[in-house]
Design a protein around this motif. Structure first.
Motif, PDB file in Angstrom:
ATOM      1  N   UNK A  97     -15.180 -37.710 -27.039  1.00  0.00           N
ATOM      2  CA  UNK A  97     -14.579 -37.925 -25.726  1.00  0.00           C
ATOM      3  C   UNK A  97     -15.049 -39.292 -25.247  1.00  0.00           C
ATOM      4  N   UNK A  98     -14.247 -39.935 -24.398  1.00  0.00           N
ATOM      5  CA  UNK A  98     -14.564 -41.303 -23.989  1.00  0.00           C
ATOM      6  C   UNK A  98     -15.959 -41.436 -23.382  1.00  0.00           C
ATOM      7  N   UNK A  99     -16.413 -40.420 -22.633  1.00  0.00           N
ATOM      8  CA  UNK A  99     -17.724 -40.517 -21.992  1.00  0.00           C
ATOM      9  C   UNK A  99     -18.877 -40.354 -22.981  1.00  0.00           C
ATOM     10  N   UNK A 120      -7.300 -41.531 -23.466  1.00  0.00           N
ATOM     11  CA  UNK A 120      -8.053 -40.850 -22.417  1.00  0.00           C
ATOM     12  C   UNK A 120      -8.059 -41.535 -21.046  1.00  0.00           C
ATOM     13  N   UNK A 121      -7.776 -42.848 -20.917  1.00  0.00           N
ATOM     14  CA  UNK A 121      -7.651 -43.390 -19.557  1.00  0.00           C
ATOM     15  C   UNK A 121      -6.590 -42.662 -18.726  1.00  0.00           C
ATOM     16  N   UNK A 122      -5.593 -42.059 -19.400  1.00  0.00           N
ATOM     17  CA  UNK A 122      -4.553 -41.326 -18.677  1.00  0.00           C
ATOM     18  C   UNK A 122      -5.079 -40.050 -18.016  1.00  0.00           C
ATOM     19  N   UNK A 134     -13.239 -45.139 -19.782  1.00  0.00           N
ATOM     20  CA  UNK A 134     -12.383 -44.696 -20.884  1.00  0.00           C
ATOM     21  C   UNK A 134     -11.721 -45.885 -21.573  1.00  0.00           C
ATOM     22  N   UNK A 135     -11.218 -46.833 -20.783  1.00  0.00           N
ATOM     23  CA  UNK A 135     -10.586 -48.028 -21.353  1.00  0.00           C
ATOM     24  C   UNK A 135     -11.577 -48.829 -22.178  1.00  0.00           C
ATOM     25  N   UNK A 190      -8.953 -33.374 -13.955  1.00  0.00           N
ATOM     26  CA  UNK A 190      -7.874 -34.180 -14.518  1.00  0.00           C
ATOM     27  C   UNK A 190      -6.827 -33.346 -15.241  1.00  0.00           C
ATOM     28  N   UNK A 191      -7.094 -32.048 -15.460  1.00  0.00           N
ATOM     29  CA  UNK A 191      -6.057 -31.171 -16.006  1.00  0.00           C
ATOM     30  C   UNK A 191      -5.183 -30.580 -14.899  1.00  0.00           C
TER      31      UNK A 191
END
Length: 229
Positions: A97-99, A120-122, A134-135, A190-191
């Motif tokens: 995951x991005x984090x 994942x930025x979305x 995320x970016x 975010x979901x």
């Protein structure tokens, strides 16, 4: 060879299904696999079997009680810090995951990879600092493994396909006509769980049979719901 995956949350999702399927396949090929996990322990009970060793480093029962009664705040940084502190000696470290990308890079342990299953930025709204993180995660010097061609083009990396075991989800004979299955994750902003529940209510009001699935279903129950919807 020892492969370690970093996870913020192992709840019911397609992305986590892939991680479990992949880790099981690696173990069957003779690898040692661990998943260093900072989420709630019960989140990973929906999938079966889990052959990897789960290194649980999230909140204790006492901490969770304090959070429930607003005596302690939920802290993303604290969970990331616990992930960093519980890295096992291994040959390969995989961010999922991005984090978890930066902690994976900072670990200085083993070969470092980034399993990319979405852009994942979305996941985050404009102005959310996690959107920038995320970016930036795709710019880190990690070997990126992408589950689709469009992700490879978007972030670079190698295409590895999506290793979900589709045999489990073959069409069943007991399909309910016009039925819809929705997955709602009430604790993941975010979901957008509020919108999911609104859609569920709207569909029901128009006569559609709706199955609302959350992270508490067992693997067997989840598959049965897929097969009939």
């Amino acid at each position: 060879m020892h492969v370690n995956f970093f996870s913020m949350n192992l709840g019911c999702s397609g992305g986590n299904r892939f991680i479990f399927e992949l880790s099981n396949s690696l173990i069957e090929r003779g690898y040692k696999v661990t998943i260093t996990h900072a989420g709630l322990p019960e989140y990973c009970r929906w999938f079966n079997p889990i052959k990897a060793e789960i290194i649980q480093c999230g909140y204790s029962l006492f901490d969770r009680a304090l959070i429930k009664f607003h005596l302690k705040q939920y802290s993303q940084n604290e969970r990331l810090s616990r992930l960093r502190a519980n890295i096992p000696p291994c040959d390969v470290n995989v961010a999922t995951f991005c984090l978890t990308a930066k902690p994976t890079l900072d670990s200085k342990i083993g070969e470092k990879y980034y399993l990319v299953q979405h852009y994942e930025p979305d996941f985050f709204c404009e102005g959310d600092p996690n959107k920038r993180l995320a970016e930036e995660s795709y710019k880190l010097p990690l070997k990126k493994l992408c589950v689709s061609d469009w992700l490879c083009k978007k972030v670079g990396g190698a295409y590895i396909g999506n290793g979900v075991n589709l045999d489990k989800f073959k069409l069943g004979k007991n399909k309910i006509p016009n039925s819809v299955m929705l997955i709602v994750r009430k604790n993941i902003a975010w979901k957008n769980p509020t919108l999911t529940i609104q859609i569920c209510d709207t569909l029901k009001s128009q006569g559609y049979p709706v199955f609302l699935v959350d992270g508490t279903l067992t693997e067997e129950e989840l598959i049965k719901t897929y097969q009939k919807s």
